[in-house]
Design an enzyme around this catalytic site. Structure first.
Site, short mmCIF file in Angstrom:
data_model
loop_
_atom_site.label_atom_id
_atom_site.label_comp_id
_atom_site.label_asym_id
_atom_site.label_seq_id
_atom_site.Cartn_x
_atom_site.Cartn_y
_atom_site.Cartn_z
N HIS A 122 64.33 51.24 21.55
CA HIS A 122 64.89 50.04 20.92
C HIS A 122 65.57 49.13 21.94
CE1 HIS A 122 67.55 53.41 21.16
NE2 HIS A 122 68.53 52.55 21.34
N ASP A 292 61.74 49.98 15.12
CA ASP A 292 62.13 49.63 16.49
C ASP A 292 60.91 49.46 17.39
OD1 ASP A 292 61.44 52.30 16.80
OD2 ASP A 292 63.00 52.69 18.28
N ASP A 294 59.30 51.18 19.64
CA ASP A 294 58.24 52.20 19.75
C ASP A 294 57.90 52.85 18.41
OD1 ASP A 294 60.75 53.47 19.75
OD2 ASP A 294 59.92 55.25 20.70
N ASP A 296 59.68 54.60 16.11
CA ASP A 296 60.21 55.84 15.53
C ASP A 296 61.47 55.62 14.69
OD1 ASP A 296 61.76 55.31 17.74
OD2 ASP A 296 61.56 57.30 18.65
C1 G6P Z 1 67.11 58.34 20.85
C2 G6P Z 1 66.64 59.65 20.31
C3 G6P Z 1 67.38 59.97 19.04
C4 G6P Z 1 68.86 59.92 19.24
C5 G6P Z 1 69.27 58.64 19.90
C6 G6P Z 1 70.71 58.78 20.31
O1 G6P Z 1 66.79 57.33 19.97
O2 G6P Z 1 65.26 59.61 20.07
O3 G6P Z 1 66.97 61.21 18.59
O4 G6P Z 1 69.53 60.01 18.03
O5 G6P Z 1 68.49 58.42 21.03
O6 G6P Z 1 71.05 57.80 21.18
P1 G6P Z 1 72.46 57.79 21.90
O7 G6P Z 1 72.45 56.47 22.59
O8 G6P Z 1 73.48 57.85 20.79
O9 G6P Z 1 72.51 58.98 22.81
ZN ZN Z 2 62.53 54.40 19.28
#
Ligand code: G6P
Ligand code: ZN
Length: 582
Positions: A122, A292, A294, A296
């Site tokens: 994102h 977002d 990609d 997911d």
């Molecule tokens: C990515 C992962 C998610 C996770 C997120 C957390 O999007 O795919 O599984 O929840 O990161 O991001 P953060 O910036 O809070 O570590």
């Molecule tokens: Zn993503």
């Protein structure tokens, strides 16, 4: 089309070690400029391949990404390096495009040894924005810590990489190419980016009943949807699926993947998907969804932009999973959420007597539980929802799951939520509506992000909170604000032992749990590309019928103030207000 080209020979190129190629929550994510440094991308790709060990020679890998800037160059490098390292076959999405859920689908369907996903999810894209490289294992899920640590260790001492500089493949064309490399066969299969994923969605959901919901009929007008791909990778998938469901293009927005996402920050939340929120607020729509970069993550909205928090979305789907054909076949094995996600799904699990798991932040922690057949549905507060159909969270899947449930229940999004809260109580977690309520210069929401802070100050703040909450006298302490009192039941730095392989993850976030089920959590983000981002999560549980429909801003206010005072966040960061509230 198939073609065979002349035999080629690999070269070994001397390189230098780059510090800091440590994959974060979800792969190696840095500014494009960092990846563009000489040998930088090559080193990391070489390390991924070397980490495959015995599996490397002759293996098949999937390659694709969200279409962001630098993606095609990275695919070209991966082809050259993979060929030189003895990979047997690469399955590459046409134009280098594959959504993250599609990569997971293809790895599983064709039983490959893994895949390389080119995405910074994102984060914004373009020459001055971010890029990322992530490795997924043969189960289709993001590599777990032991694999990413192995990759990182290799990057720390890498002296050279192997490459075939003169392979140049047109990835815009669907074709199959065979090349003899150092006497070994090497194949590149450029495939349609969308087919396999769409086929899987057709198997999972009741397309016929969704299609009926979305069409005008004699007894009711069409349920009107507005879908926004935010110029990310989901566009072609959305177009194919929703055309099949009879939705015309005027209800599908930003569906052309752009290298810079058209300047958007492709993160589907109330701040960055404001266009969708406004269009739904003012338009005739019953339902909105955004994804977002990609593909997911997802955000779900009802009429007049009624916001479904990701934590509630998970809980509602959990309660209604039996309406979806896939789960009628597989049964419901268990539910899970990440630690900072509001605890709404916990109550559904308790009521249904289903297995329930709490894991650290990061989709990779769900994989083992799914692989051993203990987990059907899971989600995260960071707009991730998904199931064991693949090993990634899945934005379009979540949107279709909602439409399948709506078609089955015959109710609006708002009524589904209200009825759910009446049964289970409500975990107030996210601001509804956003940013409207201001008290003493504070904007009230519920996940507060302080982005790009000075790392040293952020660490100091986390240490000081940890010292405070680990004092024995902190347990039982009464914290008050605005006439509301919360009593501390438990406080710690969250750690997790995987029930399947016993691997441990420590220091996963500071938790303050209260007697009434409410919680305050502080965590440092693992996905930022520079500086530190502090995340503050507030989860306030209420089951008094008089409170259920109250403005979340009002309900959350006391706990937010308690969290800000206790952490001295403003003093440590010098920030008066968060960068983003979701
Ligand atoms: C990515 C992962 C998610 C996770 C997120 C957390 O999007 O795919 O599984 O929840 O990161 O991001 P953060 O910036 O809070 O570590
Ligand atoms: Zn993503």
């Amino acid at each position: 089309m198939s073609a065979t080209t002349a035999p080629v020979t690999s070269l070994t190129v001397n390189t230098r070690v780059y510090e800091g190629q440590k994959p974060g929550t979800s792969g190696l994510r840095k500014a494009v400029k960092v990846f563009q440094q000489e040998h930088y991308t090559e080193n990391f790709v070489q390390a991924i391949l070397q980490a495959l060990g015995d599996q490397l020679i002759g293996c098949t890998l999937v390659v694709g990404g969200d279409g962001r800037f630098y993606g095609k160059e990275a695919v070209a490098k991966i082809i050259r390096i993979a060929a030189a390292n003895g990979v047997g076959k690469l399955i590459v999405g046409q134009n280098g495009i594959l959504s993250t859920p599609a990569v997971s689908t293809i790895i599983r369907k064709y039983k490959t040894q893994g895949g390389i996903v080119l995405t910074a999810s994102h984060n914004p894209g373009g020459p001055d924005a971010d890029f990322g490289i992530k490795f997924n294992c043969d189960n289709g899920g993001p590599a777990p810590d032991n694999v990413t640590n192995k990759i990182y260790e290799i990057t720390k001492t890498l002296q050279c990489y192997k490459i075939i500089p003169d392979i140049s493949i047109d990835i815009d064309k669907i074709q199959n190419i065979s090349i003899e490399v150092d006497g070994r066969p090497f194949t590149i299969d450029i495939i349609d980016s969308v087919n396999d994923y769409v086929e899987l969605m057709r198997e999972i959901f009741d397309f016929a009943s969704i299609k009926k919901l979305l069409q005008d009929s004699a007894d009711k007008p069409a349920f009107k949807v507005l879908i926004n791909s935010m110029n990310g990778v989901t566009g072609p998938y959305v177009k194919r699926i929703f055309s099949e469901l009879g939705v015309d293009d005027t209800s599908l927005v930003n569906i052309k993947p752009l290298e810079d996402f058209g300047g958007l920050h492709p993160d589907p939340n109330l701040t960055y998907a404001k266009d969708l929120v406004n269009a739904i607020k003012e338009g005739p729509y019953d339902f909105g969804a955004a994804f977002d970069g990609d593909g997911d993550r997802n955000m779900i909205l009802g009429k007049k932009a009624f916001f479904v928090t990701p934590s509630d979305s998970l809980a509602v789907l959990a309660a209604n999973l039996k309406l979806i054909p896939y789960f009628q076949k597989t049964g419901i094995k268990g539910y899970a959420r990440s630690m900072p996600t509001a605890a709404a799904v916990d109550r559904v699990a308790t009521k249904n007597g289903a297995k329930f798991f709490e894991v650290p932040t990061g989709w990779k922690y769900f994989g083992n539980l799914m692989d051993v057949g203990d987990l059907s549905l899971c989600g995260e507060e960071s707009f991730g929802t998904g199931s064991d159909h693949i090993r990634e969270k899945d934005g379009i899947w979540a949107c279709l799951a909602w439409l399948n449930v709506i078609a089955g229940l015959g109710k609006s999004v708002e009524n589904i939520l209200l009825d759910h809260w009446k049964v289970y109580g409500r975990n107030f977690f996210t601001s509804v509506p956003l940013l409207l309520f201001q008290i003493s210069e504070l904007i009230i929401g519920s996940r507060y992000d302080y982005e790009n802070c000075d790392s040293a100050s952020a660490d100091k703040m986390m240490q000081s909170i940890e010292t405070l909450i680990q004092k024995p006298e902190f347990i039982g302490r009464k914290l008050q604000h605005g006439g509301k009192e919360y009593i501390v039941k438990q406080a710690d730095n969250y750690s997790y032992t995987d029930p399947v392989d016993s691997s441990k993850a420590t220091k996963q976030g500071l938790r303050i749990l209260f007697v009434d089920g409410s919680r305050i959590i502080f965590r440092l983000s693992g996905t930022g590309s520079s500086g530190a981002t502090i995340r503050m999560y507030i989860d306030s549980y209420e089951n008094d019928p008089a409170t259920l429909e109250k403005d979340a801003q009002l309900v959350l206010k006391p706990l937010i103030n308690i969290a800000l005072e206790l952490s001295e966040l403003r003093q440590y960061t010098g920030r008066d207000a968060p960068t983003v509230i979701t």
